[in-house]
Design a protein around this motif. Structure first.
Motif, mmCIF file in Angstrom:
data_model
loop_
_atom_site.group_PDB
_atom_site.id
_atom_site.type_symbol
_atom_site.label_atom_id
_atom_site.label_comp_id
_atom_site.label_asym_id
_atom_site.label_seq_id
_atom_site.Cartn_x
_atom_site.Cartn_y
_atom_site.Cartn_z
ATOM 1 N N ASP A 19 0.809 -1.221 0.000
ATOM 2 C CA ASP A 19 0.000 0.000 0.000
ATOM 3 C C ASP A 19 0.841 1.269 0.000
ATOM 4 O OD1 ASP A 19 1.017 -0.323 2.506
ATOM 5 O OD2 ASP A 19 -0.856 0.068 3.577
ATOM 6 N N LEU A 20 2.018 1.225 -0.634
ATOM 7 C CA LEU A 20 2.892 2.397 -0.687
ATOM 8 C C LEU A 20 2.385 3.357 -1.761
ATOM 9 C CD1 LEU A 20 5.374 3.862 0.330
ATOM 10 C CD2 LEU A 20 6.758 2.546 -1.298
ATOM 11 N N ARG A 21 2.135 4.592 -1.356
ATOM 12 C CA ARG A 21 1.554 5.575 -2.261
ATOM 13 C C ARG A 21 2.609 6.266 -3.107
ATOM 14 N NH1 ARG A 21 -1.543 4.940 2.004
ATOM 15 N NH2 ARG A 21 -3.803 5.223 1.895
ATOM 16 N N ILE A 22 2.215 6.573 -4.338
ATOM 17 C CA ILE A 22 3.044 7.394 -5.229
ATOM 18 C C ILE A 22 2.482 8.805 -5.168
ATOM 19 C CG2 ILE A 22 3.913 7.716 -7.575
ATOM 20 C CD1 ILE A 22 3.141 4.787 -8.118
ATOM 21 N N ARG A 23 3.353 9.781 -4.943
ATOM 22 C CA ARG A 23 2.910 11.171 -4.873
ATOM 23 C C ARG A 23 3.497 11.983 -6.015
ATOM 24 N NH1 ARG A 23 0.118 12.120 -0.205
ATOM 25 N NH2 ARG A 23 0.396 10.555 1.455
ATOM 26 N N LYS A 24 2.709 12.957 -6.456
ATOM 27 C CA LYS A 24 3.102 13.775 -7.608
ATOM 28 C C LYS A 24 4.335 14.609 -7.295
ATOM 29 C CE LYS A 24 1.097 16.936 -11.014
ATOM 30 N NZ LYS A 24 -0.134 17.683 -11.400
ATOM 31 N N GLU A 25 4.454 15.058 -6.043
ATOM 32 C CA GLU A 25 5.598 15.846 -5.620
ATOM 33 C C GLU A 25 6.238 15.196 -4.407
ATOM 34 O OE1 GLU A 25 4.027 19.699 -4.882
ATOM 35 O OE2 GLU A 25 3.817 20.206 -7.006
ATOM 36 N N ALA A 26 7.485 15.571 -4.128
ATOM 37 C CA ALA A 26 8.224 14.995 -3.006
ATOM 38 C C ALA A 26 7.783 15.663 -1.706
ATOM 39 C CB ALA A 26 9.722 15.165 -3.223
ATOM 40 N N SER A 27 6.584 15.337 -1.278
ATOM 41 C CA SER A 27 6.026 15.938 -0.070
ATOM 42 C C SER A 27 4.866 15.090 0.429
ATOM 43 C CB SER A 27 5.544 17.368 -0.353
ATOM 44 O OG SER A 27 4.798 17.884 0.726
ATOM 45 N N ILE A 28 4.692 15.062 1.755
ATOM 46 C CA ILE A 28 3.561 14.334 2.326
ATOM 47 C C ILE A 28 2.248 14.980 1.896
ATOM 48 C CG2 ILE A 28 3.462 15.667 4.464
ATOM 49 C CD1 ILE A 28 3.029 11.849 4.120
ATOM 50 N N GLY A 51 1.851 16.144 -1.152
ATOM 51 C CA GLY A 51 1.740 15.965 -2.597
ATOM 52 C C GLY A 51 0.530 15.132 -2.987
ATOM 53 N N GLU A 52 -0.014 15.405 -4.144
ATOM 54 C CA GLU A 52 -1.190 14.675 -4.630
ATOM 55 C C GLU A 52 -0.870 13.189 -4.810
ATOM 56 O OE1 GLU A 52 -3.943 14.421 -8.680
ATOM 57 O OE2 GLU A 52 -2.537 16.072 -8.400
ATOM 58 N N GLU A 53 -1.756 12.320 -4.319
ATOM 59 C CA GLU A 53 -1.595 10.884 -4.515
ATOM 60 C C GLU A 53 -1.987 10.518 -5.940
ATOM 61 O OE1 GLU A 53 -3.629 8.571 -1.609
ATOM 62 O OE2 GLU A 53 -2.843 9.711 0.092
ATOM 63 N N VAL A 54 -1.090 9.841 -6.652
ATOM 64 C CA VAL A 54 -1.359 9.508 -8.045
ATOM 65 C C VAL A 54 -1.413 7.998 -8.283
ATOM 66 C CG1 VAL A 54 -0.433 11.662 -8.952
ATOM 67 C CG2 VAL A 54 1.107 9.715 -8.620
ATOM 68 N N GLY A 55 -1.386 7.225 -7.223
ATOM 69 C CA GLY A 55 -1.497 5.780 -7.395
ATOM 70 C C GLY A 55 -0.772 5.038 -6.290
ATOM 71 N N MET A 56 -0.824 3.701 -6.359
ATOM 72 C CA MET A 56 -0.126 2.814 -5.424
ATOM 73 C C MET A 56 0.881 2.002 -6.232
ATOM 74 S SD MET A 56 -1.844 3.216 -2.445
ATOM 75 C CE MET A 56 -2.420 1.890 -1.436
ATOM 76 N N ILE A 57 2.061 1.822 -5.688
ATOM 77 C CA ILE A 57 3.098 1.100 -6.413
ATOM 78 C C ILE A 57 3.062 -0.385 -6.035
ATOM 79 C CG2 ILE A 57 4.877 1.573 -4.680
ATOM 80 C CD1 ILE A 57 6.839 1.873 -7.048
ATOM 81 N N PRO A 58 3.042 -1.290 -7.018
ATOM 82 C CA PRO A 58 3.045 -2.727 -6.705
ATOM 83 C C PRO A 58 4.393 -3.146 -6.116
ATOM 84 C CG PRO A 58 2.309 -2.293 -8.960
ATOM 85 C CD PRO A 58 2.914 -1.033 -8.454
ATOM 86 N N GLN A 59 4.421 -4.294 -5.450
ATOM 87 C CA GLN A 59 5.668 -4.830 -4.920
ATOM 88 C C GLN A 59 6.605 -5.182 -6.066
ATOM 89 O OE1 GLN A 59 4.694 -8.113 -2.355
ATOM 90 N NE2 GLN A 59 3.502 -6.875 -0.936
ATOM 91 N N GLY A 60 7.910 -4.939 -5.862
ATOM 92 C CA GLY A 60 8.889 -5.233 -6.900
ATOM 93 C C GLY A 60 10.107 -4.349 -6.751
ATOM 94 N N VAL A 61 11.006 -4.411 -7.749
ATOM 95 C CA VAL A 61 12.247 -3.638 -7.746
ATOM 96 C C VAL A 61 12.106 -2.470 -8.718
ATOM 97 C CG1 VAL A 61 14.727 -3.687 -8.219
ATOM 98 C CG2 VAL A 61 13.624 -5.652 -7.111
ATOM 99 N N TYR A 62 12.497 -1.272 -8.270
ATOM 100 C CA TYR A 62 12.329 -0.062 -9.075
ATOM 101 C C TYR A 62 13.596 0.784 -9.037
ATOM 102 C CZ TYR A 62 7.454 -1.387 -8.836
ATOM 103 O OH TYR A 62 6.281 -2.084 -8.927
#
Length: 438
Positions: free
Chosen positions: A253-262, A264-275
């Motif tokens: 349930d790790l959120r992706i944010r549009k900007e580097a800030s708490i 920042g707009e949430e733009v999705g959830m990142i699936p488990q894996g290597v990035y």
């Protein structure tokens, strides 16, 4: 008889193909095409007139707040203040279909140097609405935008001599309606109206006889509508590093944010894996990592660094679909074959589309790619001139959802996977989404 010109639409960024549809919506003309902005006694006003535009700005602020809060009733109440047949009403409805807080900015400029400013509203890059003063009353020239469905689209070009070109067209019709307005000596005049066609590369301003320099709308002194701050996108960070490395996401349930800030707009959830992380920033008590895919930022406290990895040695496709690279014309991250629920296929190599079932003569291309929500959208069409047909194409990295469709339905696809969507209307059918098959 109305004169027809052949013009390259590629010369006008405001005419970028995004979606296709059968009809264009007829646009209302300004209530006055020749209106005095003097005080009625022949003397020019010394005031810039900003105070007269406050009601306009307050309406747009109300639209933005209601849409951000999902307050449909509040939006309906505010829209009752204006004519439902007006361009502003249609534009507000368009903003509502985006399914997120509108990114609205404004800019004052004196197009005809008469001492009274015009008000421009846009997204900080391009103009979406032009208002001018008739006496002490703000009047709307037009609004311009790409419709969420139906293929209707419009745009402005603005020039140093006070000329404004307003273009409106439908993606499946070759004709583009152009109106040349000019702000001069305290008046707004309609100079000429013509139609143009895609063809020999002649620019619209040349067809209309405009020789003045076009203004770069992105360089206007835009201010954010809500705060009045300069419309810049800067993270409030205390540390920034740009060396690339890889991390493993183990939570679901790790959120992706549009900007580097708490904040920042949430733009999705990142699936488990290597990035792959291309930049690191410290802000709001967290260390943020910028995803190589261009989706946004994640909090690195909830990841584990993969030791010994770096940008030079990591597998190029390890982060999946890379929307930044695709925007730059590099399709390497999606090379291979993609198939949808209807059995149709798309094939890409690093340079773009190599095979598809839409243009079997091999003329299909993908271009006009621009950011759209937390993903990117462009056009798929024939590379042959004067060939009708085409559709919108969206590239959706894993962890992002496509915005609600024109019927307000949510994303029905498998958001844990990279996807490609193609269609002529913004309606989400599960079988229309393409997934990688090799």
């Amino acid at each position: 008889m109305k004169k027809i010109y052949k013009v390259s639409l590629a010369a006008m960024t405001l005419l970028a193909l995004v979606a296709c549809g059968p009809k264009r919506r007829p646009r209302t003309q300004p209530s006055t095409v020749q209106s005095e902005v003097a005080d009625g006694k022949g003397s020019k006003k010394t005031s810039s007139g900003h105070e007269y535009y406050q009601t306009v700005l307050e309406r747009y602020q109300a639209y933005s707040r209601a849409i951000e809060a999902g307050d449909s009733a509040g939006l309906e109440t505010k829209l009752k203040e204006i004519d439902p047949q007006s361009d502003e009403y249609v534009y507000a409805r368009y903003l509502q279909t985006l399914g997120r807080k509108p990114s609205l900015s404004y800019f004052y400029t004196d197009l005809d140097k008469d001492g009274r400013d015009e008000l421009l509203i846009g997204n900080g890059q391009t103009v979406s609405a032009i208002y001018y003063l008739k006496g002490q009353q703000p009047e709307l020239l037009h609004t311009a935008f790409v419709a969420s469905s139906g293929g209707s689209r419009s745009g402005f070009q603005i020039f140093e001599d006070g000329s404004v070109i307003y273009a409106s067209f439908s993606s499946l019709q070759p004709e583009v309606d152009l109106i040349h307005y000019k702000f001069q000596k305290g008046k707004l005049e309609t100079v000429n109206q013509i139609q143009i066609k895609n063809g020999d590369g002649q620019k619209p301003e040349k067809a209309l006889g405009i020789t003045a320099k076009e203004l770069d709308q992105a360089k206007f002194g835009w201010k954010e509508l809500e705060t009045g701050k300069k419309a810049t996108s800067q993270a409030s960070n205390s540390e920034s590093q740009t060396s690339s490395f890889q991390v493993r996401v183990g939570v679901s349930d790790l959120r992706i944010r549009k900007e580097a800030s708490i904040k920042g707009e949430e733009v999705g959830m990142i699936p488990q894996g290597v990035y792959t992380i291309t930049e690191k920033v410290s802000a709001d008590g967290y260390t943020w990592g910028k995803l190589q895919s261009g989706q946004g930022w994640i909090a690195l406290e909830f990841t584990t660094r993969v030791e010994g990895s770096n940008a030079a040695t990591s597998n190029k496709g390890s982060g999946g679909m890379n929307i930044q690279e695709i925007q730059n014309g590099d399709f390497s991250s999606i090379s291979g074959t993609w198939r949808n629920g209807l059995g149709w296929t798309l094939e890409f190599d690093k340079d773009g589309l190599t095979g598809n079932q839409f243009f079997t003569d091999g003329s299909g291309v993908v271009n006009n790619i621009n950011p759209d929500h937390s993903y990117i959208t462009g056009a798929i069409h024939s590379s042959k001139p004067n060939t009708a047909g085409g559709a919108a194409i969206s590239f959706l990295p894993a962890g992002t959802s496509i915005k609600p469709d024109s019927n307000y339905n949510s994303d029905p696809s498998d958001t844990k996977k990279d996807r490609i969507w193609i269609g002529q209307q913004y309606i989400w059918n599960p079988e229309d989404f393409f997934y990688r098959v090799d």
